[in-house]
Design a protein around this motif. Structure first.
Motif, mmCIF file in Angstrom:
data_model
loop_
_atom_site.group_PDB
_atom_site.id
_atom_site.type_symbol
_atom_site.label_atom_id
_atom_site.label_comp_id
_atom_site.label_asym_id
_atom_site.label_seq_id
_atom_site.Cartn_x
_atom_site.Cartn_y
_atom_site.Cartn_z
ATOM 1 N N HIS A 1 37.909 -43.221 90.827
ATOM 2 C CA HIS A 1 37.357 -43.467 89.494
ATOM 3 C C HIS A 1 36.086 -42.658 89.217
ATOM 4 N N ASN A 2 35.361 -42.246 90.252
ATOM 5 C CA ASN A 2 34.110 -41.523 89.990
ATOM 6 C C ASN A 2 33.844 -40.341 90.925
ATOM 7 N N CYS A 3 34.824 -39.943 91.734
ATOM 8 C CA CYS A 3 34.590 -38.794 92.613
ATOM 9 C C CYS A 3 35.929 -38.240 93.118
ATOM 10 N N GLU A 4 35.818 -37.154 93.856
ATOM 11 C CA GLU A 4 37.006 -36.550 94.455
ATOM 12 C C GLU A 4 36.716 -36.246 95.920
ATOM 13 N N HIS A 5 37.745 -36.308 96.712
ATOM 14 C CA HIS A 5 37.643 -36.027 98.135
ATOM 15 C C HIS A 5 38.806 -35.121 98.504
ATOM 16 N N GLY A 6 38.610 -34.327 99.537
ATOM 17 C CA GLY A 6 39.726 -33.530 100.001
ATOM 18 C C GLY A 6 39.310 -32.184 100.529
ATOM 19 N N VAL A 7 40.312 -31.302 100.584
ATOM 20 C CA VAL A 7 40.084 -29.979 101.150
ATOM 21 C C VAL A 7 40.935 -28.960 100.387
ATOM 22 N N ILE A 8 40.355 -27.783 100.246
ATOM 23 C CA ILE A 8 41.056 -26.644 99.664
ATOM 24 C C ILE A 8 41.107 -25.582 100.755
ATOM 25 N N ARG A 9 42.291 -25.057 100.990
ATOM 26 C CA ARG A 9 42.441 -24.016 102.009
ATOM 27 C C ARG A 9 42.838 -22.719 101.323
ATOM 28 N N GLY A 10 42.343 -21.623 101.873
ATOM 29 C CA GLY A 10 42.659 -20.341 101.277
ATOM 30 C C GLY A 10 42.524 -19.207 102.266
ATOM 31 N N ILE A 11 42.644 -18.008 101.737
ATOM 32 C CA ILE A 11 42.557 -16.790 102.540
ATOM 33 C C ILE A 11 41.420 -15.948 101.982
ATOM 34 N N VAL A 12 40.582 -15.430 102.864
ATOM 35 C CA VAL A 12 39.442 -14.607 102.479
ATOM 36 C C VAL A 12 39.912 -13.395 101.686
ATOM 37 N N LEU A 13 39.119 -13.006 100.679
ATOM 38 C CA LEU A 13 39.440 -11.848 99.855
ATOM 39 C C LEU A 13 38.491 -10.698 100.108
ATOM 40 N N TYR B 1 44.122 -11.819 107.382
ATOM 41 C CA TYR B 1 44.542 -13.120 106.836
ATOM 42 C C TYR B 1 43.637 -14.246 107.335
ATOM 43 N N GLU B 2 42.332 -13.979 107.317
ATOM 44 C CA GLU B 2 41.358 -14.983 107.758
ATOM 45 C C GLU B 2 41.391 -16.178 106.814
ATOM 46 N N SER B 3 41.627 -17.359 107.372
ATOM 47 C CA SER B 3 41.708 -18.548 106.536
ATOM 48 C C SER B 3 40.352 -19.230 106.431
ATOM 49 N N VAL B 4 40.164 -19.942 105.319
ATOM 50 C CA VAL B 4 38.940 -20.705 105.077
ATOM 51 C C VAL B 4 39.336 -22.084 104.576
ATOM 52 N N GLU B 5 38.404 -23.002 104.712
ATOM 53 C CA GLU B 5 38.612 -24.374 104.284
ATOM 54 C C GLU B 5 37.304 -24.868 103.694
ATOM 55 N N VAL C 1 42.300 -17.425 92.463
ATOM 56 C CA VAL C 1 41.134 -16.888 93.158
ATOM 57 C C VAL C 1 39.933 -17.739 92.771
ATOM 58 N N VAL C 2 39.202 -18.186 93.778
ATOM 59 C CA VAL C 2 38.049 -19.046 93.517
ATOM 60 C C VAL C 2 36.788 -18.495 94.168
ATOM 61 N N VAL C 3 35.676 -18.900 93.589
ATOM 62 C CA VAL C 3 34.360 -18.667 94.157
ATOM 63 C C VAL C 3 33.904 -20.019 94.687
ATOM 64 N N TYR C 4 33.453 -20.052 95.926
ATOM 65 C CA TYR C 4 32.929 -21.293 96.478
ATOM 66 C C TYR C 4 31.629 -20.983 97.211
ATOM 67 N N GLN C 5 30.824 -22.023 97.399
ATOM 68 C CA GLN C 5 29.527 -21.814 98.039
ATOM 69 C C GLN C 5 29.514 -22.367 99.451
ATOM 70 N N ALA D 1 38.034 -16.639 97.783
ATOM 71 C CA ALA D 1 39.284 -16.916 98.486
ATOM 72 C C ALA D 1 40.450 -17.003 97.505
ATOM 73 N N LYS D 2 41.631 -16.722 98.026
ATOM 74 C CA LYS D 2 42.873 -16.977 97.300
ATOM 75 C C LYS D 2 43.380 -18.329 97.794
ATOM 76 N N VAL D 3 43.550 -19.274 96.885
ATOM 77 C CA VAL D 3 43.938 -20.633 97.246
ATOM 78 C C VAL D 3 45.343 -20.640 97.834
ATOM 79 N N ASP D 4 45.470 -21.314 98.971
ATOM 80 C CA ASP D 4 46.748 -21.437 99.651
ATOM 81 C C ASP D 4 47.294 -22.854 99.511
#
Length: 118
Positions: free
Chosen positions: A47-59, A79-83, A10-14, A36-39
């Protein structure tokens, strides 16, 4: 934080507007915290950053128990999804998921009501 994530966490995101390396990003609206619950996690670290996407389901939280120990948490019935991106992560919350129903659990940390009900 994203390096320590697992599916089911379970994560908190802004959302809204936030800062990345001193640059304001987002849609210009005031910042808000979401949960969200991470899916799935799809990230690349350089070397100095990260890129990508985290998908989950609203809690959803049991609003009568927010701010107390053992607050119930459940996956949204729709089961509303978020990204969202790794730069939007704020925290990972400890949850004990129900053994008989992976969509419901107990929040193992006490959070102030205004953090969840805002």
């Amino acid at each position: 934080l994203s390096a320590f994530l697992d599916e089911g966490d379970v994560v908190v995101y802004q959302t809204g507007t936030w800062s990345v390396d001193g640059v304001e990003v987002g849609d210009g609206s005031p910042p808000q915290l979401q949960y969200a619950k991470v899916d799935t996690i799809q990230l690349v670290w350089t070397h100095n950053c990260e890129h990508g996407v985290i998908r989950g389901i609203v809690l959803d939280f049991d609003s009568d128990k927010v701010g107390e120990n053992n607050c119930r948490v459940a996956v949204s019935p729709t089961y509303e999804s978020v990204e969202f991106g790794p730069e939007q992560l704020v925290a990972r919350l400890p949850v004990q998921w129900d053994e008989d129903n992976e969509d419901e659990g107990i929040l193992l940390a006490t959070l102030p009501r205004d953090l969840i009900l805002s």
